[in-house]
Design a protein around this motif. Structure first.
Motif, PDB file in Angstrom:
ATOM      1  N   PHE A 195     -44.175  40.372  -0.489  1.00  0.00           N
ATOM      2  CA  PHE A 195     -45.214  39.766   0.323  1.00  0.00           C
ATOM      3  C   PHE A 195     -45.902  38.646  -0.446  1.00  0.00           C
ATOM      4  N   VAL A 196     -46.199  37.570   0.259  1.00  0.00           N
ATOM      5  CA  VAL A 196     -46.850  36.405  -0.363  1.00  0.00           C
ATOM      6  C   VAL A 196     -48.124  36.818  -1.079  1.00  0.00           C
ATOM      7  N   SER A 197     -48.852  37.750  -0.492  1.00  0.00           N
ATOM      8  CA  SER A 197     -50.136  38.157  -1.058  1.00  0.00           C
ATOM      9  C   SER A 197     -50.002  38.691  -2.480  1.00  0.00           C
ATOM     10  N   GLU A 198     -48.900  39.376  -2.778  1.00  0.00           N
ATOM     11  CA  GLU A 198     -48.716  39.947  -4.115  1.00  0.00           C
ATOM     12  C   GLU A 198     -48.796  38.881  -5.192  1.00  0.00           C
ATOM     13  N   ALA A 199     -48.004  37.833  -5.030  1.00  0.00           N
ATOM     14  CA  ALA A 199     -47.947  36.798  -6.058  1.00  0.00           C
ATOM     15  C   ALA A 199     -49.208  35.936  -6.051  1.00  0.00           C
ATOM     16  N   LEU A 200     -49.783  35.676  -4.880  1.00  0.00           N
ATOM     17  CA  LEU A 200     -51.015  34.890  -4.832  1.00  0.00           C
ATOM     18  C   LEU A 200     -52.107  35.566  -5.652  1.00  0.00           C
ATOM     19  N   ILE A 201     -52.221  36.873  -5.529  1.00  0.00           N
ATOM     20  CA  ILE A 201     -53.220  37.612  -6.302  1.00  0.00           C
ATOM     21  C   ILE A 201     -52.867  37.583  -7.787  1.00  0.00           C
ATOM     22  N   ASP A 202     -51.578  37.745  -8.105  1.00  0.00           N
ATOM     23  CA  ASP A 202     -51.165  37.763  -9.513  1.00  0.00           C
ATOM     24  C   ASP A 202     -51.318  36.406 -10.188  1.00  0.00           C
ATOM     25  N   PHE A 203     -51.318  35.329  -9.422  1.00  0.00           N
ATOM     26  CA  PHE A 203     -51.526  34.004  -9.986  1.00  0.00           C
ATOM     27  C   PHE A 203     -53.007  33.682 -10.190  1.00  0.00           C
ATOM     28  N   GLY A 205     -55.985  36.231  -9.424  1.00  0.00           N
ATOM     29  CA  GLY A 205     -57.010  37.259  -9.509  1.00  0.00           C
ATOM     30  C   GLY A 205     -57.996  37.145  -8.367  1.00  0.00           C
ATOM     31  N   GLY A 206     -57.603  36.458  -7.300  1.00  0.00           N
ATOM     32  CA  GLY A 206     -58.504  36.191  -6.189  1.00  0.00           C
ATOM     33  C   GLY A 206     -58.594  37.320  -5.185  1.00  0.00           C
ATOM     34  N   VAL A 207     -59.482  37.131  -4.217  1.00  0.00           N
ATOM     35  CA  VAL A 207     -59.680  38.104  -3.135  1.00  0.00           C
ATOM     36  C   VAL A 207     -58.686  37.797  -2.024  1.00  0.00           C
ATOM     37  N   HIS A 208     -58.088  38.828  -1.471  1.00  0.00           N
ATOM     38  CA  HIS A 208     -57.002  38.660  -0.500  1.00  0.00           C
ATOM     39  C   HIS A 208     -57.473  39.023   0.894  1.00  0.00           C
ATOM     40  N   MET A 209     -57.106  38.186   1.871  1.00  0.00           N
ATOM     41  CA  MET A 209     -57.365  38.461   3.282  1.00  0.00           C
ATOM     42  C   MET A 209     -56.030  38.401   4.023  1.00  0.00           C
ATOM     43  N   HIS A 210     -55.739  39.423   4.802  1.00  0.00           N
ATOM     44  CA  HIS A 210     -54.468  39.498   5.525  1.00  0.00           C
ATOM     45  C   HIS A 210     -54.725  39.514   7.026  1.00  0.00           C
ATOM     46  N   PHE A 211     -53.909  38.769   7.769  1.00  0.00           N
ATOM     47  CA  PHE A 211     -54.057  38.704   9.220  1.00  0.00           C
ATOM     48  C   PHE A 211     -52.722  38.952   9.898  1.00  0.00           C
ATOM     49  N   ASP A 212     -52.739  39.796  10.910  1.00  0.00           N
ATOM     50  CA  ASP A 212     -51.650  39.833  11.865  1.00  0.00           C
ATOM     51  C   ASP A 212     -51.978  38.727  12.866  1.00  0.00           C
ATOM     52  N   ASP A 333     -51.669  35.193   5.006  1.00  0.00           N
ATOM     53  CA  ASP A 333     -52.460  35.651   3.873  1.00  0.00           C
ATOM     54  C   ASP A 333     -53.297  34.509   3.324  1.00  0.00           C
ATOM     55  N   ILE A 334     -54.552  34.800   3.050  1.00  0.00           N
ATOM     56  CA  ILE A 334     -55.453  33.847   2.405  1.00  0.00           C
ATOM     57  C   ILE A 334     -55.915  34.479   1.103  1.00  0.00           C
ATOM     58  N   CYS A 335     -55.797  33.755   0.010  1.00  0.00           N
ATOM     59  CA  CYS A 335     -56.230  34.250  -1.293  1.00  0.00           C
ATOM     60  C   CYS A 335     -57.212  33.254  -1.878  1.00  0.00           C
ATOM     61  N   CYS A 336     -58.425  33.707  -2.164  1.00  0.00           N
ATOM     62  CA  CYS A 336     -59.467  32.796  -2.623  1.00  0.00           C
ATOM     63  C   CYS A 336     -60.120  33.323  -3.888  1.00  0.00           C
ATOM     64  N   LEU A 337     -60.447  32.408  -4.788  1.00  0.00           N
ATOM     65  CA  LEU A 337     -61.189  32.800  -5.985  1.00  0.00           C
ATOM     66  C   LEU A 337     -62.584  33.270  -5.598  1.00  0.00           C
ATOM     67  N   SER A 338     -63.104  32.693  -4.523  1.00  0.00           N
ATOM     68  CA  SER A 338     -64.371  33.124  -3.949  1.00  0.00           C
ATOM     69  C   SER A 338     -64.327  32.820  -2.462  1.00  0.00           C
ATOM     70  N   LEU A 397     -66.742  41.298   2.077  1.00  0.00           N
ATOM     71  CA  LEU A 397     -65.287  41.269   2.164  1.00  0.00           C
ATOM     72  C   LEU A 397     -64.751  42.276   1.157  1.00  0.00           C
ATOM     73  N   VAL A 398     -63.978  43.243   1.636  1.00  0.00           N
ATOM     74  CA  VAL A 398     -63.444  44.298   0.784  1.00  0.00           C
ATOM     75  C   VAL A 398     -61.944  44.120   0.660  1.00  0.00           C
ATOM     76  N   SER A 399     -61.448  44.119  -0.559  1.00  0.00           N
ATOM     77  CA  SER A 399     -60.018  43.998  -0.816  1.00  0.00           C
ATOM     78  C   SER A 399     -59.587  45.182  -1.665  1.00  0.00           C
ATOM     79  N   LEU A 400     -58.594  45.927  -1.207  1.00  0.00           N
ATOM     80  CA  LEU A 400     -58.144  47.146  -1.872  1.00  0.00           C
ATOM     81  C   LEU A 400     -56.737  46.950  -2.424  1.00  0.00           C
TER      82      LEU A 400
END
Length: 431
Positions: A195-203, A205-212, A333-338, A397-400
């Motif tokens: 999933f794109v979100s995995e690598a975005l977070i690993d690059f 350390g940002g907060v992840h938001m996922h949308f269907d 997926d949206i990954c933001c530092l803030s 915003l909660v990211s688990l």
């Protein structure tokens, strides 16, 4: 229960950017200096140039027998380079042997943010000055930055890289970065599917938001526009086809494939049209419908819109309308530092904190005994007047995420996890 301690990483703390953890206890500086003094080239025993690092189930025995590990100086006639004329999403093309489009799509997002890329690819590495066959890269893993050391031996067949490669023959940052991430995940085969979100977070350390996308909020395009303007990273994926293969549809979209969102804009024809720009990590293959590179609709916009948006090149990047985007893609997926961009105001800023807990035999209560699960108390401050009316008026915003002990990514169990948010009434908040 009392509120837990809040975990905050200080600038010089172990696991911070300035003081990352040494992955597998390998110290790049120590190894590099030792190799230079001995005039040797590095061979990484923890991720050796053999079948084990490629992993199982990826290549047939016949193909594996053809693989030869070579250093860049053995692959190209001219002196290899780590980076040629800067880092760009247009530098690389996905290899045909490895389905890691999710990882490469995230690189497509990160490569436009040089401050992030400078963190991921530490400076002062080259194939000339101080070269000893050793490189290192930085990733964020479950609350800590880690420094990953690799040698520069890469798998080839007939002197061609079998996984990701740069479109410039002498440039090797994409292949070495992919190898470093494969080492973190266990093998190249462990990168196959994700999933794109995995690598975005690993690059980041940002907060992840996922949308269907089919269930996304009505203001999704506005959220994407704000995210793009704030240089927030975005990726998305298409639905899988019946054959679970990366089938290319007649409109150019690939089934079961990850893409990068690289632009959001509005142009005007007879009426305003909301557009989204996408990037295919294959480095080629584009949407052929409305607002594609050669669509006649571009002739209906102003010269300024045409100049600012349109670029006719088979480089994997294309525009499409928001309506076609929501029809063609499944998740985003949206990954933001803030998540400041959610407020739509430069005067607003979010604070962040993270908590660490664990589920054990005694504490994994599930829905029927949820009171046994780890609990964390968070105080939500009321937004100021400058922040009111943004895209996220709830102000939280909660990211688990779930950390596993097993390094091999493909061997990790897919456990269903979740959380509930409860409001603590004023009369109980003092307990």
């Amino acid at each position: 229960m009392p509120p837990p301690d809040v975990n905050k990483t200080h600038e010089d703390a172990v696991g911070s950017l300035k003081n990352p953890l040494k992955f597998l206890d390998q110290d790049y500086q120590t190894l590099h200096q030792s190799l230079l003094s001995k005039k040797m080239q590095f061979s990484d025993e923890s991720f050796p140039a053999n079948r084990s690092s490629i992993g199982t189930g990826l290549l047939s025995d016949k193909v594996m027998a053809q693989v030869k590990w070579k250093r860049p100086s053995e692959i190209v006639l001219y002196r290899p380079c780590l980076v040629v004329d800067g880092v760009s999403r247009f530098d690389y093309a996905q290899g045909s042997k490895l389905g890691d489009c999710w990882f490469l799509a995230s690189i497509g997002a990160v490569s436009s943010q040089m401050d992030i890329m400078d963190q991921v690819i530490p400076a002062e590495q080259s194939f000339s000055k101080g070269y000893a066959g050793i490189f290192h890269f930085m990733f964020w893993r479950f609350g800590k930055w880690i420094d990953v050391v690799i040698d520069d031996q890469l798998p080839t067949i007939n002197n061609r890289l079998i996984f990701v490669s740069s479109k410039i023959a002498t440039e090797f940052w994409p292949a070495l970065l992919e190898k470093a991430y494969a080492k973190v995940c266990g093998s190249f085969a462990d990168l196959h599917g994700g999933f794109v979100s995995e690598a975005l977070i690993d690059f980041t350390g940002g907060v992840h938001m996922h949308f269907d996308i089919k269930e996304a909020p009505a203001n999704l395009w506005n959220m994407m526009e704000s995210a793009f303007k704030s240089k927030t990273l975005m990726g998305c994926s298409t639905p899988r086809g019946a054959t679970f293969q990366n089938t290319v549809l007649p409109n150019g979209i690939v089934e079961g494939h990850a893409y990068t969102v690289t632009g959001v804009c509005q142009v005007t024809t007879k009426e305003p049209v909301r557009l989204v720009r996408m990037f295919n990590p294959w480095g080629k293959g584009e949407w052929t419908g409305d607002w594609s590179d050669r669509s006649p609709l571009w002739k209906t916009v102003s010269a300024n819109d045409n100049k600012n948006c349109l670029s006719v090149a088979d480089n994997g990047e294309f525009w499409m309308s928001m309506e076609d985007y929501t029809k063609s893609f499944k998740t985003m997926d949206i990954c933001c530092l803030s998540p400041d961009f959610l407020n739509g105001s430069s005067k607003c800023s979010w604070s962040s904190q993270y908590h660490i807990g664990q589920w054990t035999t005694e504490t994994a209560g599930g829905i029927r005994a949820i009171w046994k699960n780890p609990q964390f108390r968070v105080r939500i401050e009321k937004p100021g007047e400058d922040c009111a009316g943004g895209e996220c008026p709830e102000n939280i915003l909660v990211s688990l995420m779930q950390n596993h002990e097993n390094r091999r990514r493909k061997q990790l169990p897919h456990l269903f996890i979740g959380f509930f948010v409860y409001e603590i009434p004023p009369e109980a908040s003092k307990n």
